[in-house]
Design an enzyme around this catalytic site. Structure first.
Site, PDB file in Angstrom:
ATOM      1  N   HIS A  14       2.930  10.937  -0.534  1.00 31.88           N
ATOM      2  CA  HIS A  14       3.187   9.540  -0.883  1.00 31.88           C
ATOM      3  C   HIS A  14       3.880   9.468  -2.230  1.00 31.88           C
ATOM      4  CE1 HIS A  14       0.224   8.741  -4.148  1.00 31.88           C
ATOM      5  NE2 HIS A  14      -0.487   9.700  -3.565  1.00 31.88           N
ATOM      6  N   CYS A  15       4.625   8.374  -2.431  1.00 26.57           N
ATOM      7  CA  CYS A  15       5.229   8.100  -3.737  1.00 26.57           C
ATOM      8  C   CYS A  15       4.558   6.849  -4.294  1.00 26.57           C
ATOM      9  CB  CYS A  15       6.740   7.925  -3.609  1.00 26.57           C
ATOM     10  SG  CYS A  15       7.226   6.568  -2.524  1.00 26.57           S
ATOM     11  N   MET A  16       5.260   6.046  -5.061  1.00 21.15           N
ATOM     12  CA  MET A  16       4.654   4.868  -5.678  1.00 21.15           C
ATOM     13  C   MET A  16       4.241   3.814  -4.660  1.00 21.15           C
ATOM     14  SD  MET A  16       4.227   4.951  -8.949  1.00 21.15           S
ATOM     15  CE  MET A  16       4.156   3.208  -9.327  1.00 21.15           C
ATOM     16  N   THR A  17       5.031   3.670  -3.587  1.00 23.65           N
ATOM     17  CA  THR A  17       4.776   2.569  -2.654  1.00 23.65           C
ATOM     18  C   THR A  17       4.705   3.011  -1.199  1.00 23.65           C
ATOM     19  OG1 THR A  17       7.155   2.116  -2.462  1.00 23.65           O
ATOM     20  CG2 THR A  17       5.938   0.913  -4.161  1.00 23.65           C
ATOM     21  N   ARG A  18       5.128   4.238  -0.879  1.00 21.02           N
ATOM     22  CA  ARG A  18       5.308   4.609   0.527  1.00 21.02           C
ATOM     23  C   ARG A  18       4.469   5.819   0.931  1.00 21.02           C
ATOM     24  NH1 ARG A  18      11.962   4.591   0.618  1.00 21.02           N
ATOM     25  NH2 ARG A  18      12.250   2.595  -0.430  1.00 21.02           N
TER      26      ARG A  18
END
Length: 522
Positions: free
Chosen positions: A29-33
């Site tokens: 995952h990244c910041m939002t996804r």
């Protein structure tokens, strides 16, 4: 329902819609996804996935990306990983074989749609250039650092506020140490992540990069200059760790297996360390200095124009994947100057999207479906999460995406103009945008004026995006196509179908249309 149960429920709802545990090859995952590697793209049920309340949208790239929003994605991902692991273990216990990748059977129409999506994904994969793939790998080095940058940045801002107010003088030194500790050693973390991303031993990448921040380098001369600790910064650490990966791979290939555990790490650190000290630190230091000086010059002499261009072109850069080249530049500016002056300008692109979405809401009063999408996505848009508005509203419509970019351009120009006037606005971290960037703001003219300038930029972006979209974002054809009552139309079709079936049953014969040439009876 507790927070943990809620996150697990979201993960449990997503898993079968992406083909089940057997269809998952990787989870990150990244910041939002939530980023998923998939064995078979055709098993994903896109529409059902988008219909989940927690899902803000989906994005197809090298991985299948489900937009959950900041905070939520960090809590859902571990639950999703746990469910995948549990499914694999249960399947192996029951059958002794790997988990099945079979997904929920789709109807023929859904199957065709899935095949079309797979074809589009394959075409997109063919169009990926080595340069874009390289930029993605560079971004993967820095994205894991964002939570620490945000946390330390907010603490630094809080500490600055306390110092300016003269409050808690005994606490501010401790806060300064907490806020600055990560930045002092960021080169080590960059080296660790770089080696991991490029296929080396992460700790060796970190060990080589640690040379850059070691105080003892101040006793060494290179290129006729005395080195300073931290010279070269994250760019030097990046280069040092990449070099270490290649040295390590060469050693693994040629060093006898019996000596590998001793020789390979020693040669990797020694060779890469010497090249870093007597080459990379100087070169990367010059490049880092040039980046900072150019950013300052650009905003001081062409701030309004530069802000207009950067704010207007950022979303197209995101679409092309080229925005990832900015991440090491942001990090370099934060390391050098304490903040990046580029991020507040680029954040105006999101403001343009919000303004455009509000105009779409008003221009399509009869389309309940799109209006509901706008209403649900706007709160995330105000907080800087733009994917739901981009992929759910403006980009599919076409022209509203362009007019949203116009809004971003005007917002960026507003902030750039004040930079020309000597009131720079910067961010002490990367990642957040929109309203979420307020706690991270830093500027030359005090916190109050800095916040006011940034807020003025957001309002300008909202207004410009709204006006451009409302007056120029829709052609007559686009309005005719989308400004329809979708719910009533669907009910009419269903009712007509039912009436047709009823008439057929009453007559005992199939319902056949009258010839086109037959005149209508009054």
């Amino acid at each position: 329902m507790s927070t943990d149960d809620k996150n697990r429920a979201v993960a449990a709802a997503i898993l079968p819609l992406v083909g089940g545990a057997g269809n998952i090859t990787s989870v990150a995952h990244c910041m939002t996804r939530l980023r998923l590697g998939l064995r078979d793209r055709s098993l994903v049920r896109d529409e059902a996935l988008k219909a989940l309340p927690a899902v803000m949208g989906v994005v197809e790239d090298d991985t299948y990306q489900i937009v959950l929003g900041p905070g939520t994605v960090a809590r859902v991902t571990p639950e999703f990983e746990a469910l995948v692991a549990e499914a694999h273990e249960q399947d192996q216990e029951e059958t002794g074989a790997p988990a099945s990748s079979a997904g929920t059977p789709a109807s023929s129409a859904d199957d065709l749609a899935a095949q079309g999506a797979a074809i589009r994904a394959a075409r997109k994969a063919r169009n990926q250039t080595p340069f874009k793939l390289f930029l993605r790998r560079i971004a993967n080095v820095f994205v894991p650092l964002i939570p620490a940058l945000i946390g330390c940045g907010i603490i630094a801002g809080l500490n600055g506020l306390l110092i300016n107010l003269g409050w808690l003088p005994s606490v501010t030194p401790a806060l300064a140490a907490i806020a600055s500790g990560f930045m002092a050693l960021i080169a080590v973390f960059v080296g660790f992540n770089t080696a991991k991303e490029f296929g080396g031993t992460p700790i060796l990448g970190g060990a080589v990069a640690a040379v850059i921040v070691f105080p003892g380098v101040a006793k060494i001369d290179a290129f006729g200059q005395t080195l300073s600790p931290g010279q070269g910064g994250v760019l030097g650490a990046l280069g040092a760790a990449v070099l270490a990966v290649y040295v390590e791979k060469w050693c693994r290939r040629w060093v006898p297996e019996s000596l590998d555990v001793l020789v390979t790490p020693t040669l990797t650190v020694l060779v890469s360390g010497l090249v870093t000290i007597f080459g990379l630190m100087f070169v990367a230091g010059e490049v880092s200095t040039a980046i900072g000086e150019f950013a300052d010059w650009l905003l001081a002499h062409a701030g309004a124009g530069a802000g207009f261009v950067l704010g207007g072109l950022f979303l197209p850069l995101v679409m092309l994947g080229l925005h990832q080249a900015l991440i090491p530049i942001h990090t370099t500016l934060i390391e050098q100057q304490g903040s990046t002056v580029l991020l507040p300008i680029l954040a105006m692109a999101g403001a343009g999207q919000v303004g455009a979405a509000m105009a779409v809401y008003l221009k399509l009063p009869r389309n309940g479906s799109i209006r509901r999408t706008v209403k649900s996505a706007l709160p995330a848009g105000f907080l800087g999460v733009g994917e739901p508005l981009i992929y759910g509203v403006s980009l599919p419509l076409g022209r509203p995406f362009v007019t949203a970019c116009v809004g971003g351009a005007f917002g960026g120009g507003f902030i750039g103009l004040f930079s020309m006037l000597g009131a720079k606005v910067g961010s002490t971290a990367i990642g957040p945008s929109g309203w979420a960037l307020f706690p991270l703001l830093d500027g030359d003219e005090g916190l109050g004026r800095t916040i006011a300038i940034y807020a003025g930029g957001l309002l300008t972006g909202y207004l410009a995006g709204f006006v451009a979209t409302y007056f120029w974002g829709f052609s007559d054809r686009l309005l005719e196509e989308f400004d329809v009552d979708t719910e009533t139309a669907a009910e009419t079709v269903v009712a007509a179908g039912g009436a047709s079936v009823g008439a057929s049953g009453a007559s005992g014969a199939p319902d056949t249309p009258a010839p086109a040439s037959a005149p209508a009876k009054a």
